[in-house]
Enzyme design. Structure first.
Site: not given
Ligand code: P6P
Length: 336
Positions: A64, A70, A93-94, A115, A117-118, A279
């Site tokens: 696969d 994400d 978000e994607e 979102d 996979l944040d 978010e």
């Molecule tokens: P920075 C991760 O990319 C994210 O979206 C959030 O989970 C996190 O709080 C923020 O960005 C971190 O952003 O600018 O501090 O690196």
């Protein structure tokens, strides 16, 4: 202390039963979502083995193509939720546009925003990452859901939650009746109630912000952070600084320990970096349900009337007294 083993499915159904006339559809939405989250957890927990299981874009040992986590998570949620007949539309978000339910599947009365996979850029360093979700009732009459269904103000949410994939994997959610946490027992693949009715301390001793952006902040934010760093035993200062850089993990710590997480707008990005709909809004609903607060610096996050699906917002969220004090510093900025 009851030693009952309460799965999230049991908790959802018990919650549903407390609402006479409930149809059971809503608990089915949360049950389907829980399945998607277990599928994501299985992949996230293998991420450290990616070199053994194949790299992104290449075929793995099963033939696969390995997807970015994400993207995998986004597809896992969509596929788990598109056929149950409970949703009329989704948004992620994607994906730039709303995600329609396939024509041959029935449409329901709920809307799911997520979102998937944040913080996924942190996965290579084995830092905790998260999934965030938000559920509304549809505002369109019937049939395919619309963009208007997906851009309702946060106070109209009927449920919200997040999953933090960390040392243990926890799912925290609210349906407007308090905030409850469930820890995944990998041996049985079930989320078990571990934190019933979470309450955030009225005030904490931790602030969480990316101080690398200090030079870009406005004066109110700079003065607030400097205030927290001064010594005053009477007001439990100086605060400690904690910043994981993965919002779900930072919010989870803030929910349990108290204090404040902030991602302000600044001279480069006036609206900051974080997204309102999938978010800030769900996390604000959870924090308020736990007795905390969430603001964009001018107003309650949940009262913001959205204009676009992916719009960004400054976010100041956490203990009620910490957010209130932060707003005093921010508004002094405008009163200057
Ligand atoms: P920075 C991760 O990319 C994210 O979206 C959030 O989970 C996190 O709080 C923020 O960005 C971190 O952003 O600018 O501090 O690196």
């Amino acid at each position: 202390m009851s030693n009952k083993v309460i799965t999230i499915e049991r908790h959802i159904i018990d919650g549903e039963r407390q609402h006479p006339g409930a149809t059971g559809n809503f608990s089915a939405v949360l049950r389907d979502l829980t399945l998607a989250i277990k599928v994501i957890w299985r992949e996230v927990s293998k991420a450290g083995l990616v070199n053994i299981l194949g790299v992104v874009g290449k075929e793995n040992i099963h033939g696969d193509v390995v997807k970015k986590l994400d993207v995998f998570a986004d597809e896992a949620i969509y596929k788990a939720m598109d056929h149950g007949g409970h949703l009329c539309v989704m948004a992620s978000e994607e994906n730039e546009d709303v995600l329609h339910i396939p024509d041959d599947y029935p449409k329901g009365k709920y809307v799911l925003l997520f979102d998937p996979l944040d913080g996924s850029s942190n996965i290579d360093a084995n830092v905790s990452i998260g999934t965030i979700f938000s559920i509304y009732r549809r505002v369109s009459n019937s049939g395919k859901g619309t963009l208007a269904d997906c851009t309702q103000p946060g106070y109209k949410q009927i449920a919200a939650g997040y999953v933090v994939y960390g040392s243990s994997t926890m799912m925290v959610y609210t349906t407007g009746d308090g905030v409850h946490g469930f820890t995944l027992d990998p041996s049985i693949g079930e989320f078990l109630l571990s934190h019933e009715n979470i309450r955030v301390p009225k005030r904490g001793r931790i602030y969480s912000v990316n101080e690398g952006n200090y030079r870009y902040w406005d004066e109110g934010v700079k003065k607030y952070i400097k205030y927290l760093q001064e010594e005053d035993k009477g007001t439990s200062r100086p605060y400690s600084a904690r910043y994981i850089g993965s919002m779900v993990a930072d919010i989870h710590r803030t929910l349990l320990y108290g204090g404040i997480f902030l991602y302000p707008g600044d001279t480069r990005y006036p609206k900051g970096k974080l997204r309102l709909m999938y978010e800030a809004n769900p996390l604000a609903f959870i924090m308020e349900q736990a007795g905390g607060a969430a603001s964009n610096g001018d107003q309650r996050i949940l009262d913001v009337i959205p204009s676009t699906l992916h719009q960004k917002t400054p976010l100041f969220i956490g203990s009620e007294e910490d957010v209130a004090l932060c707003k005093e510093f921010l508004q002094a900025r405008t009163a200057r």
